[in-house]
Structure formats: C-alpha cells, structure tokens
Design a protein around this motif. Structure first.
Motif, short mmCIF file in Angstrom:
data_model
loop_
_atom_site.label_atom_id
_atom_site.label_comp_id
_atom_site.label_asym_id
_atom_site.label_seq_id
_atom_site.Cartn_x
_atom_site.Cartn_y
_atom_site.Cartn_z
N HIS A 291 15.59 -37.92 -9.44
CA HIS A 291 17.34 -37.88 -9.33
C HIS A 291 17.80 -39.00 -10.72
N ALA A 292 16.64 -39.43 -10.75
CA ALA A 292 17.17 -40.64 -12.68
C ALA A 292 17.32 -39.75 -13.13
N VAL A 293 15.72 -38.55 -13.33
CA VAL A 293 15.58 -37.89 -14.56
C VAL A 293 16.77 -36.56 -14.69
N GLY A 294 17.66 -35.67 -13.03
CA GLY A 294 18.45 -35.21 -13.03
C GLY A 294 18.81 -35.47 -13.48
N ASN A 295 20.24 -36.98 -13.11
CA ASN A 295 21.05 -37.20 -13.55
C ASN A 295 20.81 -37.57 -15.14
N ALA A 296 20.14 -38.28 -15.71
CA ALA A 296 20.19 -37.94 -16.94
C ALA A 296 20.76 -36.98 -17.59
N ILE A 297 19.51 -35.87 -17.44
CA ILE A 297 19.76 -34.54 -17.37
C ILE A 297 21.40 -34.39 -17.73
N VAL B 297 6.18 -29.87 -6.34
CA VAL B 297 6.41 -29.56 -5.24
C VAL B 297 7.76 -30.48 -5.43
N GLY B 298 7.52 -31.31 -4.31
CA GLY B 298 8.59 -32.64 -3.81
C GLY B 298 9.46 -32.73 -4.85
N MET B 299 8.42 -33.22 -6.24
CA MET B 299 9.61 -33.53 -7.47
C MET B 299 10.70 -32.75 -8.30
N SER B 300 10.04 -31.08 -8.00
CA SER B 300 10.65 -30.33 -8.77
C SER B 300 12.19 -29.64 -7.11
N ILE B 301 11.38 -29.70 -6.28
CA ILE B 301 13.21 -29.03 -5.11
C ILE B 301 14.46 -30.56 -5.42
N ALA B 302 13.40 -31.48 -4.87
CA ALA B 302 14.14 -32.94 -5.55
C ALA B 302 16.13 -32.74 -6.82
N ALA B 303 14.58 -32.57 -8.70
CA ALA B 303 15.61 -31.95 -9.17
C ALA B 303 16.07 -31.16 -9.28
N ASN B 304 15.72 -29.48 -8.77
CA ASN B 304 16.56 -29.00 -8.84
C ASN B 304 17.78 -29.12 -7.99
N ARG B 305 18.24 -30.27 -7.63
CA ARG B 305 19.35 -30.52 -7.10
C ARG B 305 20.31 -30.45 -7.69
N HIS B 306 20.30 -31.15 -9.02
CA HIS B 306 20.89 -31.06 -10.20
C HIS B 306 21.50 -29.41 -10.95
N LYS B 307 22.53 -29.82 -10.71
CA LYS B 307 23.08 -27.84 -11.51
C LYS B 307 22.13 -27.47 -12.90
N ALA B 308 21.99 -28.59 -13.32
CA ALA B 308 22.30 -28.99 -15.16
C ALA B 308 20.43 -28.93 -15.33
N VAL B 309 19.73 -28.63 -14.12
CA VAL B 309 18.27 -28.74 -14.13
C VAL B 309 17.60 -26.96 -14.05
N ARG B 310 17.23 -26.96 -14.21
CA ARG B 310 16.63 -26.42 -13.98
C ARG B 310 14.67 -26.46 -14.31
N ALA B 311 13.79 -27.02 -12.72
CA ALA B 311 12.40 -27.53 -13.05
C ALA B 311 11.91 -26.52 -11.68
N VAL B 312 10.64 -26.58 -13.07
CA VAL B 312 9.25 -25.44 -12.26
C VAL B 312 8.41 -26.31 -12.05
N VAL B 313 7.71 -26.09 -11.27
CA VAL B 313 6.04 -26.35 -10.79
C VAL B 313 4.87 -25.94 -11.37
#
Length: 146
Positions: A50-56, A72-88
């Motif tokens: 979430h800290a990374v997602g907020n910064a993006i 996987v866990g990081m990806s799921i959490a990061a993808n909750r941020h609209k500006a993030v497209r996280a991939v494992v």
C-alpha cells in the motif's frame, strides 16, 4: 536499464532478495526509493504494498518492485490501487510481455519461488521493456471499472 526513480519494498520473507536486487540496481545506476521492510522481523506485506501503491497514485514514482514469499500477496494488495497494474513474474518472458502488452508498472517476485539469477533476469526484462500502446492501450483502458 532506465534510470528513473524505482520504488522497492518487501516483507520479511522477501528481505534478502530485495536487498540483493537493490544493490544490483544501484550498481547499475538506478535510483531506488526504499519503502521497507528493513528487518527480518515478521511483518504484514499489505503495509508495504500500500505504501508503494500510494506513491504511484500520488505520482511520486512510476514503477516498483515488490518482493514477498510468492509475490502473490504483494500483487493482490498493490492491485487495490487504481493506478497500479501489478504482475507476479517467475520468468523473464512474462515480465517483458506484462510491460509491452499490459503496461504493468509494479513487478512482484516470490523470494521462495525464484533464485537471484532468475530474479535479476526478470527485473532486467521488466525494466527494459516499453509499453507498445496501440491495440494494447485500448485493452488497458478497459481494466479499471470506474
């Protein structure tokens, strides 16, 4: 490799791999912004994702690398941020294609899944690829539901 500011974070399971990747990135001249963790004490991966997602979301960084046990866990959490497209990614082809076709901006790696050599190859592929736009831009635009 692009010299842009790159966010990097991990939980306790990904700490050692993250440290190795940061050292490699800095050796290559990349500017790295560290989001944690800095100790091997048990911690919660969503806090760092979430800290990374907020910064993006705020435009402070454009891309990031997140490391946990599986990615996987990081990806799921990061993808909750609209500006993030996280991939494992567990191999370089997926990392390259996720940038070229999906404009992924956060790479998640599993420290319990890949070794350091493969992780470096994955990072190189991710950071070295560029979004192709065109028909892919139309598809990426359909990802967010809002």
């Amino acid at each position: 490799m692009n010299k842009q500011l790159l966010g990097v974070a991990s939980d306790h399971a990904g700490l050692e791999l993250k440290r190795t990747l940061v050292a490699e990135l800095e050796k290559r001249g990349c500017v790295v912004r560290e989001f944690g963790t800095t100790t091997s004490d048990s911690c919660d991966y969503p806090d760092f994702a979430h800290a990374v997602g907020n910064a993006i979301q705020a435009g402070e960084i454009e891309r990031a690398i997140l490391v946990c046990g599986t990615g996987v866990g990081m990806s799921i959490a990061a993808n909750r941020h609209k500006a993030v497209r996280a991939v494992v990614c567990s191999e370089p082809l997926t990392a390259r294609m996720s940038r070229q076709h999906n404009d992924a901006n956060v790479l998640c790696i599993g420290a319990r899944i890949v070794g350091i050599g493969t992780a470096i190859d994955i990072v190189d592929s991710f950071l070295g690829a560029k979004f192709e736009g065109g028909r892919h831009a139309t598809r990426v635009a359909k990802i967010n539901l809002e």
